[in-house]
Every structure is written in C-alpha cells, then in structure tokens.
Write a protein that holds these residues in place. Structure first.
Motif, short mmCIF file in Angstrom:
data_model
loop_
_atom_site.label_atom_id
_atom_site.label_comp_id
_atom_site.label_asym_id
_atom_site.label_seq_id
_atom_site.Cartn_x
_atom_site.Cartn_y
_atom_site.Cartn_z
N LYS A 1 -46.89 113.63 6.42
CA LYS A 1 -46.42 114.99 6.24
C LYS A 1 -45.04 114.98 5.61
N ILE A 2 -44.63 116.16 5.17
CA ILE A 2 -43.29 116.36 4.62
C ILE A 2 -42.58 117.39 5.50
N LEU A 3 -41.35 117.09 5.86
CA LEU A 3 -40.52 117.99 6.65
C LEU A 3 -39.41 118.53 5.77
N VAL A 4 -39.05 119.79 5.97
CA VAL A 4 -38.02 120.44 5.16
C VAL A 4 -37.02 121.13 6.08
N THR A 5 -35.72 120.82 5.88
CA THR A 5 -34.69 121.47 6.70
C THR A 5 -34.33 122.85 6.20
N HIS A 6 -34.28 123.02 4.86
CA HIS A 6 -33.94 124.33 4.31
C HIS A 6 -34.34 124.41 2.85
N GLY A 7 -34.20 125.60 2.28
CA GLY A 7 -34.82 125.89 1.00
C GLY A 7 -34.01 125.61 -0.25
N HIS A 8 -32.93 124.87 -0.17
CA HIS A 8 -32.15 124.58 -1.37
C HIS A 8 -32.82 123.53 -2.24
N ILE A 9 -32.57 123.64 -3.54
CA ILE A 9 -33.28 122.86 -4.55
C ILE A 9 -33.18 121.36 -4.32
N ASP A 10 -32.01 120.86 -3.92
CA ASP A 10 -31.85 119.41 -3.79
C ASP A 10 -32.55 118.86 -2.55
N HIS A 11 -32.98 119.76 -1.67
CA HIS A 11 -33.66 119.34 -0.45
C HIS A 11 -35.18 119.47 -0.54
N CYS A 12 -35.65 120.41 -1.34
CA CYS A 12 -37.12 120.62 -1.34
C CYS A 12 -37.70 120.95 -2.70
N GLY A 13 -36.95 120.69 -3.76
CA GLY A 13 -37.47 121.03 -5.08
C GLY A 13 -38.78 120.34 -5.42
N SER A 14 -38.97 119.12 -4.91
CA SER A 14 -40.20 118.37 -5.20
C SER A 14 -41.17 118.34 -4.03
N ALA A 15 -40.91 119.12 -3.00
CA ALA A 15 -41.76 119.07 -1.81
C ALA A 15 -43.21 119.44 -2.14
N ASP A 16 -43.40 120.48 -2.92
CA ASP A 16 -44.77 120.93 -3.22
C ASP A 16 -45.50 119.89 -4.05
N GLU A 17 -44.84 119.39 -5.09
CA GLU A 17 -45.46 118.38 -5.95
C GLU A 17 -45.84 117.13 -5.15
N PHE A 18 -44.94 116.68 -4.28
CA PHE A 18 -45.16 115.47 -3.50
C PHE A 18 -46.28 115.68 -2.48
N ALA A 19 -46.27 116.84 -1.84
CA ALA A 19 -47.31 117.12 -0.84
C ALA A 19 -48.69 117.15 -1.47
N ARG A 20 -48.78 117.75 -2.65
CA ARG A 20 -50.07 117.80 -3.35
C ARG A 20 -50.52 116.40 -3.76
#
Length: 223
Positions: free
Chosen positions: A59-78
């Motif tokens: 899984k991927i965990l995200v602390t908050h919605g700023h670009i440097d923290h989750c910009g690639s979360a969707d791509e990586f999760a897919r």
C-alpha cells in the motif's frame, strides 16, 4: 543464549523530488511486506529501494496533499496495483490541484481519490504491523501523522522538523492549529519517540521540546 530478534518494523528514508522530500519505505520484518509513505516522485529510486531491501509493497500512505509528498502516489499505486490510504479528507483542495502545482514546481503531479481517507484515531496496517493515525492540521487542513508505538517511530510529514515547524502561510494553513497539533497530539506520544520529518534529518520529541525555537516548552510557556 537466545538468538537476537529483529525489530518488528524497519524503515529507510529515500529523498525524492527537487524539494528533497523524505519518502519513507517502512516494512514488517516478519512478513517483508511494506508501504511507501509520501511517494512524491523519483519512482525509479523507490523501486530500487524496495528491491534492495526485499520488500513487497502492499500500500501507499500519504500524510498530506502537497505535490512533493504525493505527486506520484496515483501513478505508483496503479503501477503496483495497491491502495492509497490517507490523508484526511480536508486535503481534497490540495490533491485536486496536484497537476497545476506540479507544473509550477517542475514535478509530475496527478490528482487522485485515495482508497481510504483517514481520520484521527484510525489505524493502518502494514504486514503484521499496526500504525496509529493522528490528524494534525495546520500545515494543511488534512495532514495526518503515522505512529508505530512498538518502534517509537512517527512519520510526521511537514508538521514538525528538527529545529522548525511546518509552514502555515500556504492556502488553508493555520498556525495555531499546527501548534495545538504538535503539543496536543505529538508530545503525548513520548519524548523518546523518533520522528521522520518531510524534509531534513530525523529527531525526537524530547529534543524538540528542549530546543525547537517554535515549540520548545520554554518558548510556549513564555507566551
């Protein structure tokens, strides 16, 4: 003599993006299943880290919605076929603008809908580990912190840093909310708790309560 036992959780910090954001690979040593917390970018570095440590990402965990923290979360999760958990739903505002913010910062960003929004008091699992979730608004309204009590380790994103605190001059930031979150939700976790911040070196809460110019006990007592 008994054989030494491995700690239940291990963690490795992988700085990513031009903003040098600390993405954390954490894993359960019993199952070797793990998660990336805050995969902001540089996915080739993250793939290499998981391979190096022999960890299967679940899984991927995200602390908050700023670009440097989750910009690639969707791509990586897919790519990995895994769910995203976090942040708190109050960060919809930031996640919705990831593509625009990515252009501004030269970082790839893609809006996403997490598989699970998190709230204060929730828990997330990684392998056989259970981490507690604390909603700590201020830097962003939906910022969360992940804490593994047995390891005395917290992933605090941009709430607290060694010698500093998160910025609150961004849209929807709130300085007093941030101070209240640090003192009301992080300090009770114990001074010997080590934390991984979103940028820079780890520290522990006792050190920050003694020396941090923003939230040291002596500073707050003098207000």
């Amino acid at each position: 003599m008994s054989e030494p036992t491995s700690p239940p959780m291990r963690a490795a910090i992988v700085p990513v993006t031009p903003l040098q954001q600390n993405c954390t690979l954490l894993w359960c040593t019993e199952t070797m299943r793990g998660a990336f917390c805050d995969p902001g970018g540089d996915l080739e570095k993250l793939r290499a880290a998981a391979k190096q440590h022999g960890v299967t990402i679940e899984k991927i965990l995200v602390t908050h919605g700023h670009i440097d923290h989750c910009g690639s979360a969707d791509e990586f999760a897919r790519e990995l076929g895994v769910p995203i958990e976090g942040p708190h739903e109050a960060d919809r505002f930031w996640i919705a603008r990831l593509e625009d913010d990515g252009r501004n910062y030269g970082v790839r960003g893609m809006p996403f809908e997490p598989d699970r929004w998190l709230a204060n008091g929730d828990q997330v699992t990684v392998g056989n580990l259970t981490l507690d979730v604390y909603h700590c608004p201020g830097h962003t309204p939906g910022h969360v912190v992940f804490h593994h009590p047995e390891s005395k380790l917290a992933l605090v994103g941009d709430v607290l840093f060694q010698g500093s605190i998160g910025r609150t001059d961004f849209p929807l930031g709130n300085h007093q909310d941030l101070i209240d979150a640090i003192t009301g939700r992080l300090w009770p976790l114990g001074g010997d708790t080590v934390f991984v911040p979103g940028h820079g070196q780890p520290s522990n809460f006792a050190h920050e309560r003694r020396t941090n110019p923003f939230v040291a006990d002596s500073v707050l007592a003098g207000r």
